[in-house]
Motif scaffolding. Structure first.
Motif, PDB file in Angstrom:
ATOM      1  N   HIS A 202       0.813  -1.216   0.000  1.00 31.54           N
ATOM      2  CA  HIS A 202       0.000   0.000   0.000  1.00 31.54           C
ATOM      3  C   HIS A 202       0.844   1.263   0.000  1.00 31.54           C
ATOM      4  O   HIS A 202       0.483   2.267  -0.574  1.00 31.54           O
ATOM      5  CB  HIS A 202      -0.938  -0.007   1.201  1.00 31.54           C
TER       6      HIS A 202
ATOM      7  N   ILE C 113     -13.022   2.148   5.790  1.00 31.67           N
ATOM      8  CA  ILE C 113     -11.826   1.341   5.510  1.00 31.67           C
ATOM      9  C   ILE C 113     -11.189   0.986   6.844  1.00 31.67           C
ATOM     10  O   ILE C 113     -11.156   1.786   7.765  1.00 31.67           O
ATOM     11  CB  ILE C 113     -10.836   2.100   4.586  1.00 31.67           C
ATOM     12  N   SER C 115      -7.906  -0.934   9.053  1.00 36.19           N
ATOM     13  CA  SER C 115      -6.614  -1.620   9.071  1.00 36.19           C
ATOM     14  C   SER C 115      -6.678  -2.644  10.195  1.00 36.19           C
ATOM     15  O   SER C 115      -7.475  -2.525  11.117  1.00 36.19           O
ATOM     16  CB  SER C 115      -5.468  -0.633   9.244  1.00 36.19           C
ATOM     17  N   SER C 139      -8.187  -3.569   4.864  1.00 42.37           N
ATOM     18  CA  SER C 139      -7.149  -3.159   3.920  1.00 42.37           C
ATOM     19  C   SER C 139      -5.813  -3.871   4.113  1.00 42.37           C
ATOM     20  O   SER C 139      -4.973  -3.878   3.227  1.00 42.37           O
ATOM     21  CB  SER C 139      -6.934  -1.649   4.001  1.00 42.37           C
ATOM     22  N   TRP C 144      -7.786  -8.793   4.252  1.00 45.06           N
ATOM     23  CA  TRP C 144      -8.649  -8.691   3.074  1.00 45.06           C
ATOM     24  C   TRP C 144      -8.917 -10.075   2.494  1.00 45.06           C
ATOM     25  O   TRP C 144     -10.042 -10.416   2.128  1.00 45.06           O
ATOM     26  CB  TRP C 144      -8.007  -7.767   2.026  1.00 45.06           C
ATOM     27  N   LEU C 195      -7.613  -2.162  -3.579  1.00 50.77           N
ATOM     28  CA  LEU C 195      -7.793  -1.525  -2.273  1.00 50.77           C
ATOM     29  C   LEU C 195      -7.552  -0.017  -2.338  1.00 50.77           C
ATOM     30  O   LEU C 195      -8.148   0.740  -1.579  1.00 50.77           O
ATOM     31  CB  LEU C 195      -6.894  -2.196  -1.233  1.00 50.77           C
ATOM     32  N   ARG C 196      -6.704   0.426  -3.260  1.00 52.32           N
ATOM     33  CA  ARG C 196      -6.432   1.862  -3.365  1.00 52.32           C
ATOM     34  C   ARG C 196      -7.725   2.622  -3.640  1.00 52.32           C
ATOM     35  O   ARG C 196      -8.003   3.677  -3.086  1.00 52.32           O
ATOM     36  CB  ARG C 196      -5.391   2.100  -4.468  1.00 52.32           C
ATOM     37  N   PHE C 199      -9.678   2.947  -0.475  1.00 54.88           N
ATOM     38  CA  PHE C 199      -9.127   4.005   0.388  1.00 54.88           C
ATOM     39  C   PHE C 199      -9.663   5.368  -0.047  1.00 54.88           C
ATOM     40  O   PHE C 199     -10.048   6.191   0.768  1.00 54.88           O
ATOM     41  CB  PHE C 199      -7.605   4.047   0.288  1.00 54.88           C
ATOM     42  N   ASN C 227      -1.021   0.366   4.794  1.00 56.57           N
ATOM     43  CA  ASN C 227      -2.482   0.481   4.734  1.00 56.57           C
ATOM     44  C   ASN C 227      -3.027   1.278   5.913  1.00 56.57           C
ATOM     45  O   ASN C 227      -4.015   1.991   5.797  1.00 56.57           O
ATOM     46  CB  ASN C 227      -3.131  -0.911   4.697  1.00 56.57           C
ATOM     47  N   THR C 231      -5.248   4.511   5.910  1.00 54.79           N
ATOM     48  CA  THR C 231      -6.505   4.501   6.663  1.00 54.79           C
ATOM     49  C   THR C 231      -6.630   5.741   7.544  1.00 54.79           C
ATOM     50  O   THR C 231      -7.725   6.237   7.790  1.00 54.79           O
ATOM     51  CB  THR C 231      -6.575   3.230   7.543  1.00 54.79           C
TER      52      THR C 231
END
Ligand code: SF4
Lengths: 222, 247, 485
Positions: A202, C113, C115, C139, C144, C195-196, C199, C227, C231
């Motif tokens: 990420h 979202i 974490s 995330s 996930w 996932l982006r 977010f 992540n 978040t």
């Protein structure tokens, strides 16, 4: 009664029932580890630790050589857009390579930063023992430039290097606390698929640190 | 030195030769070995299963017996099991409601040793002039290892055995899966835990797996036999006592 | 009432049986354990001289803090409020979920979202939020994977440890409805892209907490992926959920804990990102959440404070080392424990928090090998607490046991009473010893009588019955002394 009172009452009652155990126990003094040696030892250790977690450190004499290094990184990474934080040294460096690619200002919206290939930021401190950068968004106005682009380039003056995490925390305790502090040791990573280490999920997949001996030409941030 | 052999119920009933070997080893080291045949059990099976009242009665009796012998001039209590020695070490905590007994238990614990611990740490003897031809690997029994810190002692003793080769397995300190009533309450898990070790032991090509606790050995042996392995399970005392033997 | 979401620990025995039959799972677990333990060993070796004294210090800090928990929590609250953090208290899972829901509703949130956070798994937060119509996306990659598989995590640090690369690949292709490459790196990059987007559209970010710092009113959360930084940077609102035991008194204490937790859990010197939160965005900041909430959750924890021994359970820093070393966990994995907290720490935490009747098998599901106690960075006496719980269940647990345990106790309690009386009399001991030897001798030849003796058949189900050598030691000793006379 509120949950708060219920919890605090339950805590008190439970602890009272065990009597005077409390008096026997004191909060231990902390050993505050320090790194022995000269600045050169600190630098050596820092580089070693950063490399151990897949980051890279470039030792540079001054802003000009830092700018040249940045250009090399930009060329090597085929970087088209760069997000630069408001940190003065970062700005000084990016201004020297300006014009050859798009510079995204963090004041632009977050989508623009999310589109950038590279983020250039300053740091508040760096810690030798774990190869850690300490980022405080308040210093460089924005947490996203160091986070959204896949490549993070951090600018660090040699004078910002401390030995241990304990020292860094002492610095923190003496300053007024910024809203957020992020300690960064290497690029983002995961091992959630069969313990296979994958760098860059990420957060940034690449972390380059420009370690500059002399940042004199420009105003130092702190 | 007057030594009381605390033989343990398992050795007494299932592997008396381990008791005999222990006696012979101790005598070889110049000890006078005694055995009080009023001994029964250290109390661990009930204790570990949560039946503390039942355990206490047995522990108290065992402690009384051993304390009495110490009071009569006995020097050391030696036990061919790390697990039972550890139970004796914990007894004073279990008997805390009864301060006099608990204090007795503390005294008994101070004078109680697991066999290899006694030989190395107390007698300072590592060479028993034994010989055994063959290759073995060690299984560090959990309670001896983690409650009593027994790791080097058996290795030092084995290093002096003529003709013996010790091959270490990476899983030497991983539990064999016995765990007392655990082994019959959760036989599948227990068996799988044994398998995990046996796989490595088998692959290492040794003649025997050696340990300081009969309980672990019965677990490993039971599984080795069930899987038709040719590897034997031997107690340390059974190996150390030999002066001329092979696999 | 304190509960653990989706608990099914009363099915332990059958769930464990299923896990053992799953060869793929056991292979994955063994590989994972080998790798994490060797990494841990290497990381600790580098500071071997200090490790034991660090453990002592960490344990002492936690002990002191728990003994002063009330004052420390109030201090944290005062300072956190000064920092602009809105502090909420929740007695149990239900209230905690309600609180978070209300915050989301106030923020007019549509998308959340998250974490990785164990306490939100414990209270079943995702379900409540989804029931209120919110989109909830985990995330952390492992979380996930578990979320899209419709599972709970099977490890407190590595949630998807029970999955193989192949099973994750299948899952990704099914969920995303397109072909993707099979290597870990490509799969990870696919997850990044998907996932982006989540977010960028999230209104609220939810995290757990590793350390609440009382003296500064700030809190620290660890991660590796970035992540959590996302978040807490992108959404307008940050909600942190924390068990009340996560507190440390001083900012400087973090140094010690940060040097220990990475080494202990994942074999890293430190985790990649350590995020210290001291309040919502301040005026010159252009990003970061406008509102920051802290939800302090009890959910049964205060019950554990009354006993000095059991209180240690709350020292846990959730590093996962005890799961990584546990030989039982190695065979059955996390799901068999039927609680979001599996393994050694789960076997003491779950029954105490969710209630004995929900998890009375777990304290017995251990060989008491003690490996967990040896690795625990805060020196929790896990085997000692397991024994304590066993005693409560065996001797005072009537009416508080699940069916399996009740059956076991029906057999075991009278047997141990008989055993105790036999062991107190040398004569009875001798006679019963002879009987047991005879039975064992017969049983080593035939399984005909197994069905009358359940422990025997249980033993034989995986092992052959050891044959006694013949005679007892005491008989041999007697013969020997007689001969010497
Ligand atoms: S009990 Fe100890 S080893 Fe297990 S997770 Fe907690 S801190 Fe780590």
């Amino acid at each position: 009664m509120s949950d708060r009172e219920n919890i605090l009452n339950a805590v008190r009652k439970a602890l009272e029932s065990t009597g005077d155990a409390k008096s026997a126990c004191t909060l231990p003094e902390l050993s505050r580890p320090r790194l022995e040696g000269t600045q050169e030892t600190l630098i050596g250790r820092f580089i070693e630790e950063v490399e151990a977690v897949s980051g890279r450190v470039h030792r540079l004499a001054n802003i000009d050589s830092a700018a040249r290094q940045l250009e090399t990184l930009i060329r090597a990474g085929k970087t088209e857009s760069l997000a630069v934080s408001r940190d003065p040294i970062a700005r000084a460096i990016s201004s020297r390579v300006l014009g050859r690619h798009v510079v995204v200002d963090p004041e632009d919206n977050q989508d623009a930063i999310a589109e950038a290939d590279m983020g250039l930021t300053g740091v508040r401190l760096a810690i030798a023992e774990h190869g850690t950068l300490m980022l405080a968004p308040e210093d460089d106005h924005g947490r996203l430039a160091a986070l959204l682009p896949p490549h993070h380039v951090a600018v660090l003056a040699v004078s910002q290097l401390v030995g241990t995490l304990a020292e860094a925390i002492e610095h923190l305790a003496s300053d007024s606390q910024p809203a957020t502090i992020t300690f960064v040791s290497g690029p983002s990573r995961t091992a959630d698929i069969e313990q296979t280490l994958v760098i860059g999920i990420h957060g940034p997949a690449l972390l380059d640190i420009l370690l500059i001996e002399d940042t004199q030409e420009e105003d130092h941030p702190s | 030195m007057r030594v009381q052999l605390f033989v343990t119920c398992l050795v007494d009933q299932f592997r008396p030769s381990v008791g005999e070997a222990t006696v012979e080893i101790l005598e070889r080291c110049g000890c006078t070995v005694e055995f009080d045949d009023r001994q029964t059990c250290c109390g661990q099976p009930a204790f570990n299963s949560g039946h503390h009242e039942e355990a206490k009665a047995v522990v108290a009796r065992t402690i009384d017996l051993l304390a009495e012998w110490l009071d009569e001039g006995g020097d050391a209590i030696v036990c061919p099991s790390g697990s039972c020695s550890a139970m004796i070490a914990h007894s004073s905590e279990l008997l805390a409601d009864d301060p006099v007994r608990s204090e007795k238990a503390r005294r008994v614990a101070e004078r109680t040793w697991e066999l290899t611990q006694f030989l190395i740490d107390e007698m300072k003897i590592d060479d028993l002039e034994s010989s055994w031809k063959g290759t073995i690997t060690l299984h560090d029994a959990c309670h001896g290892l983690r409650d009593l810190g027994i790791r080097d002692q058996p290795r030092r003793l084995l290093a002096k055995v003529k003709g013996l080769e010790v091959k270490e397995c990476a899983s030497c300190d991983r539990c064999c899966g016995f765990g007392g009533t655990f082994s019959v309450n959760y036989p599948l898990i227990s068996g799988a835990m044994a398998d995990d070790k046996i796989e490595e032991i088998d692959a290492s090509g040794v003649d025997a797996v050696v340990s300081g606790d009969v309980s672990c050995l019965m677990q490993l042996e039971g599984r080795l036999q069930a899987t038709n392995s040719r590897v034997k399970a031997l107690h340390l005392a059974q190996l150390l006592v030999e002066r001329d033997a092979g696999s | 009432m304190s509960t653990i979401h989706d608990i099914r620990s009363s099915h332990f025995k059958s769930d464990a049986r299923e896990a053992i039959a799953n060869v793929e799972l056991r292979g994955a677990l063994a590989r994972a354990q080998e790798q994490s333990n060797s990494k841990r060993d290497r990381a600790i070796q580098r500071i071997a001289d200090d490790w034991e004294s660090m453990r002592d210090q960490a344990s002492a800090i936690k002990t002191w803090t728990l003994e002063n928990l009330g004052e420390q929590l109030e201090l944290f609250e005062r300072n956190a409020v000064k920092n602009g953090i809105q502090v909420h208290w929740a007695e149990d899972a239900e209230n905690a979920c309600r609180l978070v829901n209300e915050i989301c509703a106030d923020a007019e949130a549509r998308s959340v979202i998250k974490s990785k956070s164990m306490v939100t798994e414990e209270i079943g937060l995702n379900h409540t939020l989804e029931a209120a119509g919110l989109e909830v996306v985990e995330s952390d990659l492992g979380e996930w994977i578990v979320q899209i598989a419709g599972e709970t995590p099977s490890h407190i640090v590595a949630p998807a440890i029970h999955h193989t690369r192949e099973s994750i690949h299948r899952l990704f292709e099914e969920t995303l409805g397109r072909k993707i490459p099979t290597d870990a790196e490509s799969m990870t990059m696919v997850a990044r892209e998907v996932l982006r987007q989540a977010f960028l559209r999230a209104d609220v970010g939810i995290t757990g907490v590793n350390y609440l710092v009382a003296e500064t009113g700030s809190f620290l959360v660890l991660e590796n992926e970035g992540n959590q930084r996302l978040t807490t940077s992108l959404p307008r609102v940050h909600i942190a959920v924390s068990g009340i035991e996560k507190i440390v008194p001083r900012l400087a204490d973090l140094d010690l804990f940060l040097r220990m937790i990475g080494r202990s859990g994942t074999g890293q010197v430190v985790t990649t990102y350590q995020n210290l939160f001291c309040g919502p965005r301040r005026s010159p900041d252009e990003d970061g959440p406008r509102d920051m909430h802290m939800v302090l959750v009890d959910n049964g924890r205060t019950k554990l404070l009354a006993s000095e021994k059991r209180r240690q359970t709350l020292q846990c820093i959730r590093c996962g080392a005890c799961l990584n070393i546990c030989p039982v966990y190695r065979q059955i994995g996390g799901h068999a424990y039927g609680s979001v907290y599996p393994g050694p720490i789960g076997s003491i935490f779950t029954p105490q928090v969710a209630g004995l009747h929900k998890a009375s098998q777990l304290p017995f599901a251990s060989s008491l090998c003690g490996a967990c106690k040896d690795v625990c960075p805060v020196k929790i006496d896990i085997p000692g607490i397991l024994l304590d719980l066993r005693e409560e269940i065996a001797e005072h647990g009537e009416g508080q046991r699940d069916q399996e345990t009740e059956l076991k106790m029906k057999r075991e309690s009278p047997a141990f009473r008989r055993w105790s009386s036999l062991m107190q009399s040398p004569r009875k001991y001798r006679m019963s010893g002879a009987l047991v030897r005879t039975m064992a001798l017969i049983a080593s030849h035939t399984s005909l009588f197994d069905r009358f003796i359940p422990p025997l058949s249980a033993w034989r189900s995986t092992r052959s019955v050891p044959r006694p050598e013949g005679g007892s030691f005491r008989a041999r000793w007697r013969r020997r002394t007689e001969a010497n006379r």
